[in-house]
Design a protein around this motif. Structure first.
Motif, PDB file in Angstrom:
ATOM      1  N   ASP A 113      -5.073   5.538  -9.939  1.00 43.08           N
ATOM      2  CA  ASP A 113      -5.856   4.367  -9.519  1.00 43.08           C
ATOM      3  C   ASP A 113      -5.351   3.096 -10.193  1.00 43.08           C
ATOM      4  N   GLN A 117      -6.236  -3.921 -16.719  1.00 38.30           N
ATOM      5  CA  GLN A 117      -7.208  -2.918 -16.259  1.00 38.30           C
ATOM      6  C   GLN A 117      -7.679  -2.037 -17.402  1.00 38.30           C
ATOM      7  N   GLY A 161       2.202   5.835  -7.358  1.00 34.70           N
ATOM      8  CA  GLY A 161       1.018   6.331  -8.063  1.00 34.70           C
ATOM      9  C   GLY A 161       0.916   7.845  -8.056  1.00 34.70           C
ATOM     10  N   GLU A 199       1.090   4.052  -3.116  1.00 30.08           N
ATOM     11  CA  GLU A 199       0.818   5.489  -2.961  1.00 30.08           C
ATOM     12  C   GLU A 199       2.009   6.315  -3.419  1.00 30.08           C
ATOM     13  N   ASN A 239     -11.442  -1.802 -18.651  1.00 31.53           N
ATOM     14  CA  ASN A 239     -12.085  -0.481 -18.690  1.00 31.53           C
ATOM     15  C   ASN A 239     -12.589  -0.161 -20.082  1.00 31.53           C
ATOM     16  N   CYS A 257      -1.850   2.286  -8.740  1.00 30.30           N
ATOM     17  CA  CYS A 257      -1.891   1.761  -7.362  1.00 30.30           C
ATOM     18  C   CYS A 257      -2.398   0.326  -7.311  1.00 30.30           C
ATOM     19  N   VAL A 258      -3.447   0.037  -8.044  1.00 31.56           N
ATOM     20  CA  VAL A 258      -3.982  -1.328  -8.066  1.00 31.56           C
ATOM     21  C   VAL A 258      -2.943  -2.282  -8.654  1.00 31.56           C
ATOM     22  N   GLN A 262       0.824  -1.209   0.000  1.00 33.77           N
ATOM     23  CA  GLN A 262       0.000   0.000   0.000  1.00 33.77           C
ATOM     24  C   GLN A 262       0.859   1.259   0.000  1.00 33.77           C
ATOM     25  N   ASP A 316      -0.196  11.556  -7.777  1.00 35.41           N
ATOM     26  CA  ASP A 316      -1.504  12.153  -8.027  1.00 35.41           C
ATOM     27  C   ASP A 316      -1.797  12.272  -9.523  1.00 35.41           C
ATOM     28  N   ASP A 332      -3.712   8.581 -13.800  1.00 34.02           N
ATOM     29  CA  ASP A 332      -3.712   7.120 -13.837  1.00 34.02           C
ATOM     30  C   ASP A 332      -3.375   6.511 -12.481  1.00 34.02           C
TER      31      ASP A 332
END
Length: 189
Positions: free
Chosen positions: A71, A115, A64, A61, A119, A74-75, A57, A66, A69
């Motif tokens: 999200d 992803q 990733g 953060e 999407n 991070c995933v 985690q 701000d 992309d």
């Protein structure tokens, strides 16, 4: 029936620009942690002895940021670490061998491409009444993507040797993404 990533091999990989640049940073960050070097903005020593999940985690953060992309990044970071390291153990920087880091990078790119494909498919998945078939198709897409990314990474490392610096990881990823999109273009339903 499988959905193909949009844009073809000429456009599809370019959509991964931020994902790839973050992947370069991710690979170099992992290598620095493994080598005991400081990482600006992340005190990895705080996670030694904590769960691998907590480390995943924190680094997600960090990598990733701000960006738009964030999200997806991070995933993908968390999934990649979960695939390569045992979540039931405490984080230990010595577990970050070059081979493990390369495997994490392969999984990171595979998860990112997956992803984007899901999407892009958007409403196609949600319209399906067959949840089991949808899950099977998604698993097949991820497995196929992972297989091609892994083959591309292996071929590149075999030619040049492993280099986990930011620029080298970005090059591995760009080439692998191109390979995946070219494969999808050849794929015949």
């Amino acid at each position: 029936m499988r959905d193909k990533p949009r844009g073809g091999a000429g456009i599809g990989p370019r959509r991964l620009g931020r994902v790839i640049s973050s992947g370069g940073s991710f690979g170099e960050t992992l290598k620095n942690i493994a080598d005991g070097n400081d990482v600006e903005g992340l005190d990895a020593s705080r996670y030694t002895g904590k769960t691998v999940d907590q480390f995943a985690q924190a680094i997600a953060e960090h990598v990733g940021g701000d960006s738009p992309d964030a999200d997806i990044i991070c995933v993908a970071v968390q999934e990649a670490i979960e695939q390569a390291l045992d979540l039931d153990t405490d984080f230990d920087p010595s577990s970050l061998t070059d081979d493990n880091i390369a495997q994490i990078m392969i999984e990171y790119l595979s998860q990112s491409i997956f992803q984007i494909v899901v999407n892009d498919a958007g409403n196609s998945w949600s319209r399906s009444k067959d949840v089991v078939n949808t899950a099977r198709c998604e698993a097949e897409i991820l497995d196929l993507t992972r297989e091609h990314v892994e083959q591309s990474f292996a071929a590149q490392v075999q030619q040049t040797g492993i280099n986990l610096g930011s620029e080298a990881v970005e090059k591995y990823m760009r080439t692998a993404a191109q390979h995946v999109w070219e494969t999808w273009e050849r794929y015949d339903d």
